[in-house]
Design a protein around this motif. Structure first.
Motif, mmCIF file in Angstrom:
data_model
loop_
_atom_site.group_PDB
_atom_site.id
_atom_site.type_symbol
_atom_site.label_atom_id
_atom_site.label_comp_id
_atom_site.label_asym_id
_atom_site.label_seq_id
_atom_site.Cartn_x
_atom_site.Cartn_y
_atom_site.Cartn_z
ATOM 1 N N ALA A 193 202.081 113.670 144.426
ATOM 2 C CA ALA A 193 200.900 112.981 143.874
ATOM 3 C C ALA A 193 201.325 111.844 142.945
ATOM 4 O O ALA A 193 200.674 110.797 142.885
ATOM 5 C CB ALA A 193 200.007 113.973 143.127
ATOM 6 N N VAL A 196 201.800 108.621 144.711
ATOM 7 C CA VAL A 196 200.545 107.915 145.026
ATOM 8 C C VAL A 196 200.056 107.152 143.789
ATOM 9 O O VAL A 196 199.704 105.967 143.881
ATOM 10 C CB VAL A 196 199.465 108.923 145.498
ATOM 11 C CG1 VAL A 196 198.146 108.198 145.768
ATOM 12 C CG2 VAL A 196 199.933 109.677 146.745
ATOM 13 N N LEU A 197 200.021 107.821 142.637
ATOM 14 C CA LEU A 197 199.519 107.176 141.422
ATOM 15 C C LEU A 197 200.391 105.986 141.025
ATOM 16 O O LEU A 197 199.887 104.937 140.610
ATOM 17 C CB LEU A 197 199.465 108.184 140.264
ATOM 18 C CG LEU A 197 198.386 109.269 140.331
ATOM 19 C CD1 LEU A 197 198.520 110.236 139.164
ATOM 20 C CD2 LEU A 197 196.987 108.644 140.338
ATOM 21 N N GLN A 200 199.956 102.968 143.352
ATOM 22 C CA GLN A 200 198.687 102.287 143.109
ATOM 23 C C GLN A 200 198.705 101.463 141.828
ATOM 24 O O GLN A 200 198.012 100.456 141.717
ATOM 25 C CB GLN A 200 197.543 103.313 143.024
ATOM 26 C CG GLN A 200 197.035 103.705 144.373
ATOM 27 C CD GLN A 200 196.759 102.476 145.231
ATOM 28 O OE1 GLN A 200 195.955 101.636 144.866
ATOM 29 N NE2 GLN A 200 197.470 102.349 146.349
#
Lengths: 221, 221
Positions: A193, A196-197, A200
């Motif tokens: 995760a 992903v953060l 972005q």
């Protein structure tokens, strides 16, 4: 802190006693819990007298604080090891902190541990009864948010404080959900995760990755 | 469960006693901790005799389990309330669970609570000494991962299990870091981070939002 008495024979109250108490505390506080571990059990495990125990630690809370400071020191060393590996970009360093937590799912003995973060666990157990312990944990976690924010800034995040706070929640969730689920998987899910953060939050990931050829960038040390 | 004795006068061991014990447990276990709260303190707060206490709960662990089951029931009701609000898309429902945790930063009395999730806290405190408590928490959190995964699937996520696991780590981190930092902010940070993870995991966010005009979709109930 004398280890040898006037007779030349080792004394129970010497330097070895303090180390045995701290070793007993590290094992019992972590595996069985702080509140569940009484002085009698510590004294028995450390093979010291109750009097010797209180000579080194006037209260159990004093021992809890020393146990946490000692853990903090070891954790800082481990963080430094992970952050200063060769050729890491700031982005890699953010991921390295999550990889560290995933790696720690296997304890030193090789068996899986799902007992979570000792500092967080201490905050849970301290509740309202050990305010100094709560403060120690609070300061440590504030430092972790700052570290994540600092690396996020060097990685070029548009809003480093926001990314730092997001990653801090995820990192705490990695160990906390590992405890709740009694499973090492959340530690690996958190790393996934985090990717992903971070992707972005960084404006241009590919160019950041290319910077790795410029060599390591020391953050902690 | 008689509340009136043969003389017609109320007895301390009646129905009110059980409720008072559970109310005392709910307050003390949560605010002061499970291990730190002994039977003597529960008996004093609930205004029952020790004998009455043990008539209702043969062991303290039995009371801990009842306390957690009671919390689980209230939590399920709250989850249902948040998920079944009018006009929520599955995507909105995922965010509603994070909004629920952020809202819960203010306790019923209006004051800020940073004591985290009662179920997670119980897992921390149970360590190796209360295996049935560990199992109860584990089952509950597994259910939460499934719920997140199910909603993620209905929201059209490419990999619903992955998104479900990511959000579960974040949700646990919201309350856990709130405890560690002694601050409500991580609960709001988690909601913000959840938006990023959900946006990334859903193939076409704008079309999913448009579906909200089709009306509510009941998940739990």
């Amino acid at each position: 802190m004398e280890t040898v008495g006037t007779s030349g024979k080792p004394r129970r109250g010497g330097r070895g006693a303090r180390e045995r108490i701290l070793a007993a505390a590290a094992a019992l506080f972590y595996e069985e819990g702080i509140q569940a571990t009484g002085v009698a059990r510590l004294v028995e495990t450390a093979e010291v007298s109750t009097r010797t125990f209180y000579q080194h630690f006037p209260t159990k809370t004093a021992l809890v604080e020393e146990y946490l400071r000692s853990y903090e020191a070891r954790l800082s060393q481990r963080i430094e090891q992970y952050l200063t590996r060769d050729g890491l970009t700031p982005e890699d360093q953010l991921l390295a902190l999550f990889a560290m937590v995933a790696d720690a799912a296997s304890g030193p003995s090789g068996r899986t541990t799902t007992r979570g973060c000792p500092l967080h666990n201490a905050a849970v157990e301290a509740a309202g009864t050990m305010p100094d312990v709560r403060e120690l944990v609070q300061r440590h976690k504030q430092g972790l948010v700052r570290l994540l924010t600092d690396i996020a800034a060097r990685a070029g995040a548009d809003d480093p404080e926001r990314l730092g706070r997001h990653l801090a929640v995820l990192l705490e969730g990695a160990t906390a959900l590992s405890t709740s689920l009694d499973s090492p998987h959340p530690r690996h899910d958190a790393l996934d995760a985090a990717r992903v953060l971070i992707d972005q939050a960084l404006p241009d990931v590919s160019s950041a990755t290319e910077q790795s050829s410029q060599g390591p960038d020391v953050v902690v040390g």
